[in-house]
Design a protein around this motif. Structure first.
Motif, PDB file in Angstrom:
ATOM      1  N   MET A 167     -18.064  35.901  44.293  1.00 52.43           N
ATOM      2  CA  MET A 167     -18.996  36.429  43.433  1.00 52.43           C
ATOM      3  C   MET A 167     -19.377  35.097  42.568  1.00 52.43           C
ATOM      4  SD  MET A 167     -19.827  39.731  43.825  1.00 52.43           S
ATOM      5  CE  MET A 167     -19.975  40.370  42.128  1.00 52.43           C
ATOM      6  N   ILE A 168     -18.230  34.374  42.130  1.00 53.95           N
ATOM      7  CA  ILE A 168     -18.450  33.431  41.251  1.00 53.95           C
ATOM      8  C   ILE A 168     -19.341  32.358  41.921  1.00 53.95           C
ATOM      9  CG2 ILE A 168     -17.548  31.267  40.271  1.00 53.95           C
ATOM     10  CD1 ILE A 168     -14.992  33.029  39.502  1.00 53.95           C
ATOM     11  N   THR A 169     -19.249  31.812  43.023  1.00 55.28           N
ATOM     12  CA  THR A 169     -20.197  30.733  43.782  1.00 55.28           C
ATOM     13  C   THR A 169     -21.560  31.244  44.102  1.00 55.28           C
ATOM     14  OG1 THR A 169     -19.369  31.618  45.842  1.00 55.28           O
ATOM     15  CG2 THR A 169     -18.056  29.829  45.057  1.00 55.28           C
ATOM     16  N   ALA A 200     -22.962  33.378  41.823  1.00 57.63           N
ATOM     17  CA  ALA A 200     -23.549  33.310  40.396  1.00 57.63           C
ATOM     18  C   ALA A 200     -23.931  31.939  39.998  1.00 57.63           C
ATOM     19  CB  ALA A 200     -22.403  33.848  39.694  1.00 57.63           C
ATOM     20  N   LEU A 255     -27.145  31.314  41.824  1.00 53.18           N
ATOM     21  CA  LEU A 255     -28.314  31.893  41.271  1.00 53.18           C
ATOM     22  C   LEU A 255     -28.530  31.059  39.948  1.00 53.18           C
ATOM     23  CD1 LEU A 255     -28.373  35.562  40.848  1.00 53.18           C
ATOM     24  CD2 LEU A 255     -29.056  34.093  38.908  1.00 53.18           C
ATOM     25  N   ALA A 256     -27.870  30.633  38.988  1.00 54.32           N
ATOM     26  CA  ALA A 256     -28.120  30.148  38.023  1.00 54.32           C
ATOM     27  C   ALA A 256     -28.551  28.722  38.145  1.00 54.32           C
ATOM     28  CB  ALA A 256     -26.921  30.189  37.127  1.00 54.32           C
ATOM     29  N   GLY A 273     -22.628  25.329  44.300  1.00 57.27           N
ATOM     30  CA  GLY A 273     -22.389  26.939  44.552  1.00 57.27           C
ATOM     31  C   GLY A 273     -22.340  27.513  46.043  1.00 57.27           C
ATOM     32  N   GLU A 306     -19.411  28.699  48.802  1.00 58.12           N
ATOM     33  CA  GLU A 306     -19.974  30.193  49.423  1.00 58.12           C
ATOM     34  C   GLU A 306     -19.463  29.916  50.855  1.00 58.12           C
ATOM     35  OE1 GLU A 306     -22.486  33.110  48.832  1.00 58.12           O
ATOM     36  OE2 GLU A 306     -20.922  32.871  47.364  1.00 58.12           O
ATOM     37  N   LEU A 325     -29.621  37.376  43.413  1.00 56.62           N
ATOM     38  CA  LEU A 325     -29.310  38.451  42.378  1.00 56.62           C
ATOM     39  C   LEU A 325     -29.153  39.668  43.100  1.00 56.62           C
ATOM     40  CD1 LEU A 325     -29.016  39.526  39.697  1.00 56.62           C
ATOM     41  CD2 LEU A 325     -31.361  39.973  39.390  1.00 56.62           C
ATOM     42  N   LEU A 328     -26.017  39.530  45.068  1.00 63.11           N
ATOM     43  CA  LEU A 328     -24.837  39.784  44.099  1.00 63.11           C
ATOM     44  C   LEU A 328     -24.666  41.065  43.909  1.00 63.11           C
ATOM     45  CD1 LEU A 328     -23.059  37.798  42.514  1.00 63.11           C
ATOM     46  CD2 LEU A 328     -24.559  37.932  40.744  1.00 63.11           C
ATOM     47  N   ARG A 342     -20.898  43.692  45.108  1.00 57.41           N
ATOM     48  CA  ARG A 342     -19.912  44.433  44.035  1.00 57.41           C
ATOM     49  C   ARG A 342     -19.299  45.505  45.154  1.00 57.41           C
ATOM     50  NH1 ARG A 342     -22.915  47.169  39.631  1.00 57.41           N
ATOM     51  NH2 ARG A 342     -24.331  47.780  41.325  1.00 57.41           N
TER      52      ARG A 342
END
Length: 513
Positions: free
Chosen positions: A104-106, A108, A111-112, A136, A140, A206, A209, A213
């Protein structure tokens, strides 16, 4: 599941790995593939788009004071450096903090960084966020491959892993076609089209992501880290869902394993395990990654220059040729993947490496003889990469399944970083001189170097590849946290050597105590 106290941790006897491995393929598994695997499409799109928009970014009115050489040179090198450092940084945390938290972090971070690349207003900003995008993506690789191998049943692990890693090239096809549209100034202004390609990557990330979840933490990781109740809830929930879907009860799981739960494994212990206890497998991992890295650079580095220099292909049309060879790359793992689970790892890994290398030698000879056109050269590359892509994807599969559970993400990260550095740094330095001379003989030599290293890796695989097909991960490599007395894998390779640790490692390694 049974538990007992053992010093600072608990001793747990469980059948959870066996329960995961005996599951039939279901909609739940497709959720895992879509949620975790589609990120490679983004990686392929990223790499291809940047290469194809280099000329537009360097034109007046693009909004950035940057040259084409800086885009394909410095920016590309920063992306590679980010991917290598990200793999190592996030890989260690993936083994320590868990698969889900890190994937999830990588994503994100990717994405940013991609979104911020789209609004770049100066070269330093563009370079910074190209590095962070790679940072990132590198993470992954470790998080995703770890989670996939630990969630996918053993009967399907090889083909699924190959298909997912090969989907990079599906992204490359999309990137090639997207860049043609985005760079059309009749549709988008010169300073808008290239920004939209990066923005689209952020939007797709996004969406992925949001899907992720619903992907659970790896029950295998939870078991080792003292969260066996949570692992039991996850596996029981999966089983109920699959039983509702099939309308039939699941077969009884066969096999248990006893482990000492531990919160963490030291970096020194990981290094000793991979490079001492499993040194033959480390040699195999190095060989596979280096071989595929140099083959791909021999063919793809200077791809456009080869077509324009030797065959007078207009620079604006090279994207169509690249889309064709990208399709060959994608269909290789897709169509050959099942054979890695049925025919077997050793035959298929060595076979795809050797065959792609020999075919590239043949292509080099035809090229040197002047017997090829732009179309027939592309066709030759397409055939070579059909087999090479399956082989290259199997390199990721190999290092993700032949080392113990506790070292999995870090092993993937380390070998990925080595391969990426070789392909993205030393490869271009070597092949730039050869393909840039404009001499047929020098370019043919570049092909031959890549082919030779691929064949060498294939020979190493013929001797050292592990017969991991349709076997549980715990059977292939006993976890470091396994209780004393846990048997090494029963299956033997030629010469009576265990497929687990090196013959002299069991019993002398303090990690197993």
């Amino acid at each position: 599941m049974t538990t007992a106290q053992a010093g600072t941790g608990r001793t747990v006897t469980t059948d959870i790995p066996a329960r995961l491995d005996r599951l039939p393929w279901s909609r739940w598994h497709w959720t895992i593939v879509i949620g975790l695997g589609t990120v490679w499409i983004l990686d392929g799109l990223e790499v291809t788009v940047v290469g194809n928009i280099a000329s537009r970014l360097s034109e007046p009115g693009s909004g950035l004071p940057i040259t084409s050489g800086e885009v394909t040179g410095l920016a590309a090198a920063l992306y590679v450096a980010g991917a290598c450092s990200g793999a190592l940084f996030w890989g260690r945390l993936t083994d320590k903090w868990g698969r889900k938290k890190l994937f999830m972090i990588t994503l994100a971070v990717y994405l940013a960084a991609t979104a911020l690349t789209a609004v770049a207003f100066d070269t330093w900003w563009f370079f910074l966020f190209r590095f962070l995008t790679g940072f990132g993506i590198g993470g992954e690789y470790a998080a995703i491959n770890s989670a996939i191998d630990e969630l996918i049943p053993k009967e399907y692990r090889g083909r699924v892993d190959l298909m997912i890693n090969g989907s990079f090239w599906l992204g490359a096809v999309f990137g090639s076609l997207l860049s043609i549209v985005a760079l059309d100034t009749d549709i988008f202004a010169a300073d808008v089209g290239w920004r939209l390609t990066f923005a689209l990557g952020a939007v797709l990330a996004l969406v992925i992501l949001l899907v992720r979840r619903h992907v659970p933490e790896s029950p295998r990781w939870l078991l080792i880290h003292g969260r066996d109740d949570e692992a039991e809830r996850i596996v029981s929930g999966i089983e109920r869902e699959i039983e509702r879907e099939s309308g039939e009860p699941l077969p009884r799981a066969e096999g248990e394993i006893t482990i000492h739960q531990r919160r963490s494994v030291s970096f020194l212990e990981i290094g000793r395990t991979v490079f001492s206890d499993y040194r033959r497998r480390a040699v195999l991992g190095f060989s596979l990654f280096i071989g595929q890295a140099f083959l791909y650079n021999a063919i793809t580095f200077g791809f456009g220059a080869i077509l324009t220099t030797f065959f007078d292909v207009p620079s604006g049309n090279t994207g169509y040729y690249f889309a064709v060879i990208a399709l060959g790359n994608f269909f290789g793992p897709l169509l050959l993947g099942k054979l890695f689970d049925t025919v077997g790892r050793r035959i298929m890994i060595s076979g795809t490496y050797l065959l792609s290398g020999l075919l590239l030698f043949g292509t080099a000879w035809l090229f040197g003889q002047g017997s090829l056109t732009a179309t027939t050269l592309t066709a030759c590359w397409c055939v070579v990469l059909f087999f090479a892509s399956a082989g290259a994807s199997s390199a990721y599969l190999t290092v993700s399944e032949v080392f113990p559970m506790e070292t999995r993400a870090m092993s993937i990260a380390f070998f990925y970083a080595i391969g990426t550095a070789a392909g993205g740094i030393s490869g271009p330095l070597l092949f730039a001189d050869l393909t840039g001379t404009g001499k047929v003989g020098d370019t043919a030599l570049a092909f031959q170097i890549g082919a030779g290293l691929m064949c060498l890796a294939g020979l190493v695989a013929a001797v050292l590849a592990v017969r991991a097909e349709r076997r549980s991960l715990e059977d292939i490599a006993t976890p470091l946290t396994a209780a004393p007395g846990e048997a090494e894998p029963a299956a033997r390779e030629g010469g009576g050597k265990s497929q687990g640790r090196e013959p002299d490692a069991r019993g002398s390694n303090p990690a197993t105590a």
